[in-house]
Every structure is written in structure tokens, then in C-alpha cells.
Design a protein around this motif. Structure first.
Motif, PDB file in Angstrom:
ATOM      1  N   ASP A  92     -18.399  59.824  49.086  1.00 17.38           N
ATOM      2  CA  ASP A  92     -17.243  60.629  48.706  1.00 17.38           C
ATOM      3  C   ASP A  92     -16.892  61.557  49.873  1.00 17.38           C
ATOM      4  OD1 ASP A  92     -16.122  63.308  47.431  1.00 17.38           O
ATOM      5  OD2 ASP A  92     -15.740  61.702  45.986  1.00 17.38           O
ATOM      6  N   THR A 136     -20.774  56.018  34.208  1.00 24.74           N
ATOM      7  CA  THR A 136     -20.130  56.286  35.493  1.00 24.74           C
ATOM      8  C   THR A 136     -20.948  57.187  36.416  1.00 24.74           C
ATOM      9  OG1 THR A 136     -18.926  58.181  34.564  1.00 24.74           O
ATOM     10  CG2 THR A 136     -17.834  56.010  34.507  1.00 24.74           C
ATOM     11  N   ALA A 137     -22.227  57.378  36.127  1.00 24.11           N
ATOM     12  CA  ALA A 137     -23.045  58.246  36.977  1.00 24.11           C
ATOM     13  C   ALA A 137     -24.456  57.665  37.093  1.00 24.11           C
ATOM     14  CB  ALA A 137     -23.107  59.663  36.417  1.00 24.11           C
ATOM     15  N   ASN A 228     -21.305  58.332  41.637  1.00 18.47           N
ATOM     16  CA  ASN A 228     -20.367  58.324  40.509  1.00 18.47           C
ATOM     17  C   ASN A 228     -19.309  57.254  40.732  1.00 18.47           C
ATOM     18  OD1 ASN A 228     -21.340  61.355  40.789  1.00 18.47           O
ATOM     19  ND2 ASN A 228     -20.739  61.055  38.652  1.00 18.47           N
ATOM     20  N   ARG A 229     -18.818  56.699  39.610  1.00 17.87           N
ATOM     21  CA  ARG A 229     -17.754  55.693  39.695  1.00 17.87           C
ATOM     22  C   ARG A 229     -16.423  56.333  39.311  1.00 17.87           C
ATOM     23  NH1 ARG A 229     -15.574  52.049  36.015  1.00 17.87           N
ATOM     24  NH2 ARG A 229     -17.254  52.423  34.488  1.00 17.87           N
ATOM     25  N   GLY A 230     -15.458  56.197  40.222  1.00 20.74           N
ATOM     26  CA  GLY A 230     -14.121  56.710  39.977  1.00 20.74           C
ATOM     27  C   GLY A 230     -13.087  55.616  40.129  1.00 20.74           C
ATOM     28  N   ASP A 231     -11.861  55.986  40.350  1.00 22.82           N
ATOM     29  CA  ASP A 231     -10.784  55.007  40.483  1.00 22.82           C
ATOM     30  C   ASP A 231     -10.971  54.087  41.685  1.00 22.82           C
ATOM     31  OD1 ASP A 231      -9.603  56.108  38.262  1.00 22.82           O
ATOM     32  OD2 ASP A 231      -8.259  57.419  39.409  1.00 22.82           O
ATOM     33  N   ASP A 232     -11.661  54.596  42.723  1.00 25.19           N
ATOM     34  CA  ASP A 232     -11.894  53.775  43.917  1.00 25.19           C
ATOM     35  C   ASP A 232     -13.303  53.200  43.946  1.00 25.19           C
ATOM     36  OD1 ASP A 232     -13.027  56.246  44.183  1.00 25.19           O
ATOM     37  OD2 ASP A 232     -12.457  56.537  46.278  1.00 25.19           O
ATOM     38  N   TRP A 234     -17.569  53.006  43.092  1.00 23.61           N
ATOM     39  CA  TRP A 234     -18.738  53.861  43.213  1.00 23.61           C
ATOM     40  C   TRP A 234     -18.760  54.560  44.574  1.00 23.61           C
ATOM     41  CZ3 TRP A 234     -22.111  55.164  39.442  1.00 23.61           C
ATOM     42  CH2 TRP A 234     -22.113  54.377  38.289  1.00 23.61           C
ATOM     43  N   LYS A 235     -19.146  55.834  44.567  1.00 22.72           N
ATOM     44  CA  LYS A 235     -19.292  56.598  45.791  1.00 22.72           C
ATOM     45  C   LYS A 235     -20.534  57.490  45.682  1.00 22.72           C
ATOM     46  CE  LYS A 235     -15.429  55.355  47.892  1.00 22.72           C
ATOM     47  NZ  LYS A 235     -15.439  54.599  49.175  1.00 22.72           N
ATOM     48  N   THR A 237     -21.941  60.848  45.801  1.00 24.81           N
ATOM     49  CA  THR A 237     -21.317  62.173  45.668  1.00 24.81           C
ATOM     50  C   THR A 237     -22.259  63.307  46.086  1.00 24.81           C
ATOM     51  OG1 THR A 237     -21.950  62.128  43.320  1.00 24.81           O
ATOM     52  CG2 THR A 237     -19.689  61.502  43.881  1.00 24.81           C
TER      53      THR A 237
END
Length: 243
Positions: A92, A136-137, A228-232, A234-235, A237
Motif C-alpha cells: 500500500d 479482507t484482512a 488487506n484486500r481492497g478495490d485493487d 491485496w496489499k 498495509t
């Protein structure tokens, strides 16, 4: 193909000259190079985890998370080859690096350049399993998100071996009172000396106590990776140590 007598004689002469130049006596022979035994690589934490057995042996609760296995594979490759650009692409932009405001991809790159051992810390975090928090985490290592209630993260260690000897004193030659494997232990006494190879610990229930080699202990508050997984996708964080 035909060869002329003259050509054969010329070849023999050339061979004779070559032998004369190199020498044909034992004293002139090239020295024999002794075979060098391959260097054995030291066991890694990933090796220890392969057959880990114990109450807090690493687990992987993240395999079913959507897209996580692919992300983790890319992350592992970036770390293995110490590819800072690949790692940066998986982080991120505001990745958290400490509790004092250190953050960001540029700061991550700087820290990796200043302290290459951080690559190994990231590799160890991944090797020690993964705990999922919802869909998502994820936290690596698994133990950091799986501590029993009331555990003091700053004074608790994970035993990273199946049969770590528990010694009667801080001396490798002292009597062993048993072994301990993949369990949580807490500091006993006044804590370890700065240059001590052994740390006095006891299991959380107090049933086992003694001195364990520092190399078989990892503070549970040591480096961990939060993702965490978001719109783009997994990153990473956070990459943190401490509590």
C-alpha cells in the motif's frame, strides 16, 4: 576425406612441440585440485515449520481468502529474490512501518537498503503461517493474531523448534530437564542479558521452566506483515515490530 603424408607429419610435429612445451614428466603435470565439499546452508525457519508439532505450531487460515494465495506467492518471490520494485508494487502506498509515524513505500525502500536483514524478517513472518480476520484482512505470522487472552506480547516468545532443550542453567553443558516444542513461553527472572545465548523462560501455565537457547525463541511481538484486500486487490498495509 583423404589426408596426405605431409599433412600427417606436420600434425605429428605440432603435437611433439606441444608436449615438449607443456612437459611430459610427473613434476610438470598440472596440480590436482581437491574436490571442495558443498557448503551446507543453515536450516531456515521455513525448514523448521515444515514438520512443526506443538500447541502453537504455525497454521494457515488464509488459503481460502479470495486471491490471497496468488498475492502471497508474489510476495514470497519478491522477498526471496529481494526485488524491491516487486515488493513495492505489492505494498500500500501508505504502508505503516512503525508506531512513530514511519510510513510509505519510499521509506520502506530506504529501510531495506539500510538493513538488508529485513528481507529475512519478512520471509520468517510468511513462513510462520497466516491468520485471517474476516474476508479482507490477514496477519503473518499466524501466532500474532492468535495469542491467548491476557498474553503480554512484549514478554512472550514462541519456541520455534520441535524439541528445544530446556536446561537447568544458562550453559550449553548443563543438565537438560526436558524439551519444549512450538509452545508459548514467558520471560522468567530478570530477563535475558544483552549477550546471553540462553533465556530463562517458563510456559504460560508454569508447568515447565528453565533456560532455552535464544536461537529457538522468537518474540511474538517481532516483525509481522498485515495485508488487506481492497478495490485493487491485496496489499501489504503494515510491516511492524513491537507492540
Amino acid at each position: 576425406m583423404k589426408y596426405s603424408i605431409t599433412g600427417q607429419m606436420a600434425g605429428l610435429c605440432a603435437l611433439s612441440l606441444l608436449l615438449a612445451a607443456c612437459g611430459d614428466s610427473p613434476a610438470d603435470e598440472a596440480p590436482v585440485t581437491e574436490a571442495v565439499a558443498p557448503v551446507e546452508e543453515a536450516p531456515t525457519l521455513a525448514d523448521a515449520v515444515t514438520n512443526a508439532e506443538g500447541p502453537f505450531a504455525p497454521k494457515d487460515d488464509c488459503g481460502a481468502l479470495y486471491g490471497f494465495d496468488s498475492f502471497r506467492g508474489q510476495l514470497r518471490r519478491a522477498i526471496t529474490f529481494q526485488n524491491v520494485d516487486s515488493l513495492a508494487a505489492l505494498a500500500d502506498p501508505a504502508i505503516k512501518l512503525d508506531f512513530g509515524g514511519g510510513a510509505g513505500v519510499d521509506e520502506l525502500k530506504k529501510r531495506l537498503a539500510d538493513d538488508p536483514e529485513l528481507w529475512g524478517e519478512m520471509g520468517d513472518a510468511i513462513a510462520l503461517g497466516c491468520a485471517a480476520q474476516g474476508d479482507t484482512a490477514a496477519t503473518m505470522p499466524w501466532i500474532f493474531a492468535s495469542l491467548p487472552d491476557g498474553t503480554d506480547g512484549l514478554s512472550t516468545y514462541l519456541v520455534t523448534a520441535n524439541d528445544a532443550p530446556v536446561l537447568a542453567s544458562a550453559d550449553a553443558e548443563s543438565d537438560s530437564t526436558g524439551t519444549i516444542g512450538w509452545d508459548l513461553v514467558k520471560l522468567a527472572g530478570d530477563g535475558p542479558a544483552a549477550d546471553s545465548e540462553f533465556i530463562e523462560v517458563s510456559t504460560l501455565d508454569g508447568a515447565t521452566s528453565g533456560f532455552v537457547a535464544e536461537e529457538s525463541l522468537r518474540p511474538v511481538s517481532s516483525y509481522r506483515i498485515l495485508a488487506n484486500r481492497g478495490d485493487d486487490g491485496w496489499k501489504v498495509t503494515a510491516f511492524l515490530t513491537g507492540d
